[in-house]
Enzyme design. Structure first.
Site, PDB file in Angstrom:
ATOM      1  N   CYS A 185       0.814  -1.223   0.000  1.00 25.74           N
ATOM      2  CA  CYS A 185       0.000   0.000   0.000  1.00 25.74           C
ATOM      3  C   CYS A 185       0.849   1.276   0.000  1.00 25.74           C
ATOM      4  CB  CYS A 185      -0.943   0.012   1.198  1.00 25.74           C
ATOM      5  SG  CYS A 185      -2.115  -1.348   1.152  1.00 25.74           S
ATOM      6  N   HIS A 206      -3.304   7.381   2.536  1.00 24.88           N
ATOM      7  CA  HIS A 206      -3.692   6.091   1.963  1.00 24.88           C
ATOM      8  C   HIS A 206      -5.136   5.804   2.372  1.00 24.88           C
ATOM      9  CE1 HIS A 206      -3.912   1.977   0.907  1.00 24.88           C
ATOM     10  NE2 HIS A 206      -3.716   1.491   2.129  1.00 24.88           N
ATOM     11  N   ASN A 259     -10.051   0.014  -0.440  1.00 22.31           N
ATOM     12  CA  ASN A 259      -8.589   0.068  -0.386  1.00 22.31           C
ATOM     13  C   ASN A 259      -8.031  -0.478  -1.702  1.00 22.31           C
ATOM     14  OD1 ASN A 259      -5.874  -0.252   0.105  1.00 22.31           O
ATOM     15  ND2 ASN A 259      -6.124  -1.239   2.098  1.00 22.31           N
TER      16      ASN A 259
END
Ligand code: UT7
Length: 322
Positions: free
Chosen positions: A115, A249, A279
């Site tokens: 990520c 994020h 996500n």
């Protein structure tokens, strides 16, 4: 190495056409729209079509970013793709993107920092360009995370989605005081087994599925995020009050809110898109950047903090004068 900074000249994004809502998911696993929204803030995610690969998403986002910069592939001499879901084990997805964009020159490679991949890729392009290795870079975060999910595991399959975001990076003009001001990158491999995929070329010779100790990730996330945010603020002599935009994020609204509260950031300065695409791992920061640039929130001269945290654990932040 030049003293000139590296600017983000433009951004672009691509989300696959198919949308999967929380209600759609509740027909697959034992979950509810209410649980997912309450625990994560996610309302829907996009899912890549059969035959649509990470390189397709990446190339589409890159084309948008180049269009927004008013340049063509002839103006690019580096492609970095941050991804955890490559088309193939090798070559790098960046090489496939290079072919899809019709580029024979320059260099192309992938970055795997899960990520945090886009923040790592921005830092890499920043160093590459400042060291004179190229003039202009396409920095892309692209994922088909849906292909790594165990669709019987409700604790993970509700959290992720597919998408891509891209940025065109280049050296600022001499005397131009904008661009990447500072970056902090961190990792601690002792946490790898809290968020990982239980397959791999060298170990199981399978692709595997995402496995996660959600509470453990959550426990570490806010501290790690604030650690690197304070580091880049300290390195540049800036304070939280100086920030115009915080672009985190997009993993979970509760983590974003937790970091915002700990940093003392007003919610209206925090860009949140996790509700719309869940996500998307390395794609989430450039997708959020693209949203806030496209709707006019992020403007030339604004002070923008990007940050991410994910598998490894890896984490990082970058402070950018837009
Ligand atoms: O880039 C980093 C990527 N990862 C993350 O950001 C994840 C970080 N962690 C999280 O976001 C949260 O830990 C989750 C959203 C994954 C889970 O939220 P939580 O508040 O930590 O829930 P929990 O794991 O403690 O589970 C609470 C309950 C459990 O039931 P019991 O044992 O209390 O009866 C779970 O079985 O919720 C249950 N549960 C679900 N229920 C409905 C877990 N997943 C679901 C689900 N739908 N999808």
């Amino acid at each position: 190495m030049t003293d000139r900074k590296t600017i983000i000249r433009s951004v672009g994004a691509y989300l696959p056409a198919q949308v999967m809502t929380n209600d759609d998911l509740s027909k697959i696993v034992d979950t509810t729209d209410e649980w997912i929204q309450q625990r994560t803030g996610i309302k829907q995610r996009h899912i890549a079509a059969e035959g649509e690969n990470t390189s397709d998403l990446a190339a589409a986002a890159a084309r948008k970013a180049m269009e927004n910069a008013g340049i063509t592939i002839a103006d690019i001499d580096l492609i970095i793709v941050a991804t955890t879901t490559p088309d193939m084990t090798f070559p790098a997805t960046a090489a496939v993107v290079q072919q899809k964009l019709g580029m024979h020159h320059g260099a192309a490679f992938d970055i795997q920092a899960v990520c945090s991949g886009f923040v790592y890729a921005v830092a890499t392009a920043d160093s590459y360009l400042k060291n004179g290795l190229g003039k202009r870079a396409l920095v892309i975060g692209a994922e088909t995370a849906s292909r790594l999910l165990d669709w019987t595991d409700r604790t993970t399959c509700v959290l992720f989605g597919d998408g891509a975001g891209a940025a065109v990076m280049e050296l600022a003009k001499p005397g131009e005081e904008r661009g990447v001001l500072a970056t902090a990158l961190r990792s601690d491999g002792f946490h790898w087994n809290k968020l990982y995929v239980d397959g791999g070329v060298s170990s199981t010779r399978t692709i595997g599925h995402v496995r996660m100790e959600g509470k453990e990730v959550f426990k570490h996330a806010v501290g790690m995020i604030t650690d690197v945010v304070y580091k880049v603020l300290d390195d540049t002599g800036h304070t939280i009050e100086d920030l115009d935009w915080f672009v985190p994020h997009q993993a979970n609204k509760r983590i974003i809110d937790g970091a915002g509260v700990k940093l003392g950031l007003p919610p209206e300065k925090v860009v949140v898109t996790v509700d719309k695409h869940a996500n998307t791992s390395a794609a989430s920061v450039p997708l959020a950047l693209n949203t806030a640039v496209a709707d006019g929130r992020i403007k030339r001269g604004d002070l923008v903090m990007i940050e991410a945290m994910g598998g490894g654990f890896t984490w990082g932040a970058s402070l950018i004068r837009w």
